[in-house]
Design an enzyme around this catalytic site. Structure first.
Site, PDB file in Angstrom:
ATOM      1  N   LYS A 192       1.081  -1.282  -0.162  1.00 31.26           N
ATOM      2  CA  LYS A 192      -0.119   0.064  -0.057  1.00 31.26           C
ATOM      3  C   LYS A 192       0.780   1.231   0.015  1.00 31.26           C
ATOM      4  CE  LYS A 192      -3.874  -1.907   2.790  1.00 31.26           C
ATOM      5  NZ  LYS A 192      -4.841  -1.670   1.808  1.00 31.26           N
ATOM      6  N   ARG A 242     -10.218 -11.474   2.121  1.00 33.17           N
ATOM      7  CA  ARG A 242     -11.211 -12.621   1.746  1.00 33.17           C
ATOM      8  C   ARG A 242     -10.361 -13.895   1.786  1.00 33.17           C
ATOM      9  NH1 ARG A 242     -11.702  -9.504  -3.962  1.00 33.17           N
ATOM     10  NH2 ARG A 242     -11.433  -7.783  -2.422  1.00 33.17           N
TER      11      ARG A 242
END
Length: 458
Positions: free
Chosen positions: A237, A311
């Site tokens: 990120k 996920r």
């Protein structure tokens, strides 16, 4: 039960507090002594939501106060009061229906909250006089505070091991059973996806599993995403995107707080709490884009992006939950930025494979003034998760429908006949607002608790 911050049962020195909406303002003002009414007018108080005015006595001493409110059943209508008023004891004037009383207490407690683990607060909140502490609203408040505290605590002090310790303390307090699978044991026990995401960190990944309740009661499985810090992995990120990633365990915070609330209130439910707790770190053993990883369900997953890690850990936990065949399976996760783009920071995105379950949650959100918004499980969008070498990819090149595709990914790991709902929740306030201090936030928690309470009663 000890009263939470912002409340007292001692009426010594308590002053009257009026709760005034715009519709009530004229009648309230006209009943005041003329000098007091002139004072109110001079201060421009008209009962507007979020406003307040102190009322002087004839000797210049403080005689009372009024706060302006909006929807009387919305807790946040009262959130400004604890710091808008002087830090002393206040008793509300008149009698209020239970719904208003509960909203007042909850809003007062939420407005009194400050995260003070590392920094003392400049002043204490005003105290609201209450007659008892054995009240469900205080248990709900404690659950909301639990979420805020967990999310606000930096990863240094809220890693996978610390989440485990909190779960153990809760289990001991309520007589629950707990089992934690850690590190390489995840592979031995067939939780390979959780291991893959967390293996690069010096803090071992784990699956926290808590069981509580009577086997004769309806079984509810609660799953929470516990990414205690998310660097994005090798798909690193940027700095601004990583700044607040201590909050990436907000789903776990919601699931833990909800389980604790159910146990504290002794709802006639049997619960399984599952928290896959990891750090998505950068290191020599970090999982890589392009890898194909195994999952508990046997579905192979190609890693398109290591920053879509939530996920991946959830798929093993959802599979494990589904194996237990609960009546309901609910998961909570700070899963996608796409949900925030679609609905903003205040409105969690709800997905469900059962209309009745979704509607029950939506209806409870309206009643509790804790809204969620249903989004579609539009299955044609599974094409965005196509892999040419595995059964499914955890992402893809398209930026379309990011929240929907994340939910569809999760659904692949839920049994087809399993009633399931997924809440994509922000768990955060970007700036200070009355009752909503900047930082961690519980969202959808009151609604889901009310829904489960209602279902348990049926």
């Amino acid at each position: 039960m000890t009263l939470p911050l912002g409340f007292t049962s001692s009426d010594a020195g308590a002053l009257p507090l009026d709760l005034i909406g715009r519709a009530d303002f004229a009648a309230w003002r006209d009943a005041l002594p003329a000098p007091t009414a002139a004072w109110v007018q001079a201060h421009g108080f008209d009962g507007s939501p979020g406003s307040s005015v102190l009322l002087p006595g004839p000797d210049g001493q403080l005689m009372g106060a009024a706060v302006g409110i909006g929807d009387p059943l919305d807790p946040y209508s009262y959130g400004h009061a604890p710091f808008a008023l002087p830090a002393r004891t206040w008793r509300t004037s008149g009698r209020h229906e239970p719904g208003v009383r509960d909203a007042l207490r909850l809003g007062w407690g939420l407005g009194s909250y400050r995260f003070d683990r590392y920094k003392s607060t400049p002043r204490a909140p005003a105290q609201l006089l209450v007659d008892n502490a054995d009240d469900e609203v205080f248990a709900v408040l404690a659950a909301s505070v639990r979420v805020r505290d967990l999310v606000n605590t930096p990863t240094e002090h809220m890693g996978p091991a610390e989440l485990e310790q909190i779960a153990r303390e809760i289990a001991q307090r309520h007589g629950a059973r707990i089992e934690v699978t850690t590190g390489e044991e995840l592979l031995a026990q067939n939780f390979p996806a959780i291991h893959a995401v967390g293996r690069a960190s010096h803090r071992a990944p784990r699956l926290i599993a808590l069981e509580w309740g009577d086997a004769a009661h309806p079984h509810v499985a609660l799953v929470g995403k516990g990414v205690c810090f998310d660097t994005g992995g090798l798909d690193l990120k940027p700095a601004d995107g990583m700044r607040w990633m201590k909050k990436d365990m907000g789903g776990a915070a919601h699931a833990i707080a909800l389980a604790e609330l159910i146990m504290a209130r002794k709802l006639p439910l049997r619960i399984t709490l599952l928290v896959p707790a990891v750090e998505n770190a950068v290191g020599p053993d970090a999982f890589r884009p392009g890898e194909v990883i195994a999952t508990r369900q046997g579905i192979s997953v190609e890693i398109d992006n290591t920053d879509a890690e939530g996920r991946v850990i959830l798929c093993d936990a959802l599979t494990y939950a589904g194996e237990r065949k609960p009546a309901l399976l609910l998961d909570f996760a700070t899963l996608t930025g796409a949900a925030r783009i679609a609905l903003g920071p205040d409105l969690p995105a709800l997905y469900s494979n059962q209309d009745t379950l979704a509607q029950d949650w939506l209806d409870a959100g309206i009643v509790q003034r804790d809204p969620v918004w249903r989004m579609p499980l539009w299955r044609p969008y599974l094409r965005y998760l196509t892999s040419h070498i595995a059964d499914i990819a955890n992402g893809g090149p398209s930026k379309m429908a990011g929240s929907v595709t994340a939910a569809l990914y999760l659904e692949r790991f839920v049994p087809a006949d399993q009633a399931w709902a997924h809440l994509d929740v922000y768990s955060w306030n970007d700036a200070d607002r009355p009752g909503r201090p900047a930082g961690g936030e519980a969202q959808g928690l009151r609604a889901v608790y009310a829904m489960l309470k209602s279902r348990a009663a049926r």
